[in-house]
Design a protein around this motif. Sequence first.
Motif, PDB file in Angstrom:
ATOM      1  N   THR A  37      84.548  29.179  42.399  1.00  0.00           N
ATOM      2  CA  THR A  37      83.946  29.659  43.631  1.00  0.00           C
ATOM      3  C   THR A  37      84.498  28.828  44.765  1.00  0.00           C
ATOM      4  N   ASN A  38      84.239  29.259  45.976  1.00  0.00           N
ATOM      5  CA  ASN A  38      84.791  28.521  47.117  1.00  0.00           C
ATOM      6  C   ASN A  38      83.908  28.663  48.338  1.00  0.00           C
ATOM      7  N   GLY A  39      84.162  27.810  49.311  1.00  0.00           N
ATOM      8  CA  GLY A  39      83.447  27.892  50.571  1.00  0.00           C
ATOM      9  C   GLY A  39      83.739  26.694  51.444  1.00  0.00           C
ATOM     10  N   CYS A  40      83.065  26.668  52.592  1.00  0.00           N
ATOM     11  CA  CYS A  40      83.205  25.557  53.538  1.00  0.00           C
ATOM     12  C   CYS A  40      82.235  24.436  53.210  1.00  0.00           C
ATOM     13  N   PHE A  41      81.040  24.780  52.757  1.00  0.00           N
ATOM     14  CA  PHE A  41      80.007  23.827  52.349  1.00  0.00           C
ATOM     15  C   PHE A  41      79.802  22.729  53.391  1.00  0.00           C
ATOM     16  N   ASP A  42      79.670  23.171  54.629  1.00  0.00           N
ATOM     17  CA  ASP A  42      79.425  22.261  55.739  1.00  0.00           C
ATOM     18  C   ASP A  42      77.913  22.042  55.823  1.00  0.00           C
ATOM     19  N   HIS A  48      73.164  25.978  49.005  1.00  0.00           N
ATOM     20  CA  HIS A  48      74.418  25.635  48.329  1.00  0.00           C
ATOM     21  C   HIS A  48      74.153  25.155  46.906  1.00  0.00           C
ATOM     22  N   VAL A  49      73.190  24.258  46.761  1.00  0.00           N
ATOM     23  CA  VAL A  49      72.910  23.667  45.442  1.00  0.00           C
ATOM     24  C   VAL A  49      72.470  24.746  44.449  1.00  0.00           C
ATOM     25  N   GLU A  50      71.568  25.622  44.869  1.00  0.00           N
ATOM     26  CA  GLU A  50      71.121  26.683  43.964  1.00  0.00           C
ATOM     27  C   GLU A  50      72.260  27.633  43.608  1.00  0.00           C
ATOM     28  N   TYR A  51      73.057  27.990  44.594  1.00  0.00           N
ATOM     29  CA  TYR A  51      74.208  28.865  44.370  1.00  0.00           C
ATOM     30  C   TYR A  51      75.189  28.239  43.370  1.00  0.00           C
ATOM     31  N   LEU A  52      75.538  26.979  43.591  1.00  0.00           N
ATOM     32  CA  LEU A  52      76.505  26.307  42.715  1.00  0.00           C
ATOM     33  C   LEU A  52      75.943  26.102  41.304  1.00  0.00           C
ATOM     34  N   VAL A  63      84.966  24.980  39.035  1.00  0.00           N
ATOM     35  CA  VAL A  63      85.946  24.544  40.022  1.00  0.00           C
ATOM     36  C   VAL A  63      85.489  25.085  41.372  1.00  0.00           C
ATOM     37  N   VAL A  64      85.314  24.169  42.336  1.00  0.00           N
ATOM     38  CA  VAL A  64      84.897  24.572  43.674  1.00  0.00           C
ATOM     39  C   VAL A  64      86.072  24.396  44.625  1.00  0.00           C
ATOM     40  N   GLY A  65      86.534  25.500  45.185  1.00  0.00           N
ATOM     41  CA  GLY A  65      87.557  25.455  46.219  1.00  0.00           C
ATOM     42  C   GLY A  65      86.886  25.152  47.546  1.00  0.00           C
ATOM     43  N   LEU A  66      87.403  24.170  48.260  1.00  0.00           N
ATOM     44  CA  LEU A  66      86.801  23.721  49.515  1.00  0.00           C
ATOM     45  C   LEU A  66      87.793  23.868  50.657  1.00  0.00           C
ATOM     46  N   ASP A 119      88.262  32.377  34.547  1.00  0.00           N
ATOM     47  CA  ASP A 119      87.686  33.411  33.694  1.00  0.00           C
ATOM     48  C   ASP A 119      86.604  34.175  34.457  1.00  0.00           C
ATOM     49  N   VAL A 120      85.956  33.460  35.379  1.00  0.00           N
ATOM     50  CA  VAL A 120      84.899  34.054  36.195  1.00  0.00           C
ATOM     51  C   VAL A 120      85.114  33.626  37.642  1.00  0.00           C
ATOM     52  N   LEU A 121      85.085  34.599  38.538  1.00  0.00           N
ATOM     53  CA  LEU A 121      85.194  34.352  39.976  1.00  0.00           C
ATOM     54  C   LEU A 121      83.855  34.729  40.588  1.00  0.00           C
ATOM     55  N   ILE A 122      83.291  33.818  41.383  1.00  0.00           N
ATOM     56  CA  ILE A 122      81.954  34.035  41.932  1.00  0.00           C
ATOM     57  C   ILE A 122      81.938  33.824  43.436  1.00  0.00           C
ATOM     58  N   LYS A 123      81.215  34.706  44.113  1.00  0.00           N
ATOM     59  CA  LYS A 123      80.927  34.563  45.542  1.00  0.00           C
ATOM     60  C   LYS A 123      79.472  34.963  45.763  1.00  0.00           C
ATOM     61  N   GLY A 124      78.993  34.738  46.975  1.00  0.00           N
ATOM     62  CA  GLY A 124      77.634  35.123  47.322  1.00  0.00           C
ATOM     63  C   GLY A 124      77.493  36.632  47.388  1.00  0.00           C
ATOM     64  N   ALA A 125      76.254  37.093  47.261  1.00  0.00           N
ATOM     65  CA  ALA A 125      75.986  38.529  47.244  1.00  0.00           C
ATOM     66  C   ALA A 125      76.204  39.194  48.602  1.00  0.00           C
ATOM     67  N   ASP A 126      76.582  38.412  49.607  1.00  0.00           N
ATOM     68  CA  ASP A 126      76.963  39.023  50.881  1.00  0.00           C
ATOM     69  C   ASP A 126      78.367  39.627  50.790  1.00  0.00           C
ATOM     70  N   TYR A 127      79.018  39.450  49.643  1.00  0.00           N
ATOM     71  CA  TYR A 127      80.317  40.069  49.352  1.00  0.00           C
ATOM     72  C   TYR A 127      80.116  41.169  48.318  1.00  0.00           C
TER      73      TYR A 127
END
Length: 166
Positions: A37-42, A48-52, A63-66, A119-127
Amino acid sequence: MEKLDIVKSKVYMDYSGMEFSHLLAFWRFKFRKVVFTNGCFDILHRGHVEYLAKAAQEGDILVVGLNDDASVSRLKGAGRPVQDQESRALLLASLQFVSVVVLFSEDTPLNVIKLVQPDVLIKGADYTVGNIVGSDIVLAKGGEVKTIELVEGFSTSSILNKVQLK
């Protein structure tokens, strides 16, 4: 190894380096299910914690892309990020369920996804699955693309708005 050194060792400032490639190869050799997953995490917050944490449950490795500072500024505008990339990366890496944090300078994580081949790509449900960057790559290799509901009322923007109102 000191605890802070362990946290710092989870941060990769350059995803194109051999060290990160070797780590990916090791996970594949061990048949680990890799989630990305990825994000800005500012301004790390409860949302963020619950999502991750939910993302981490989808596999063995998270793996978190930042986005680096320059890409956050391009995406979010002047005055962002509030926290620099090293601070954001360190906070994310300190979460026990985050395996590694990988910084990227592009506006999207497409190149990181191509390298990681999760194997799994995740984003928030706003996508929607169709508009998640890299979904075509993951689906083509038989992987999964999922969305996770966001925690209502928790976002960096809402935190900044509250601070500005005071």
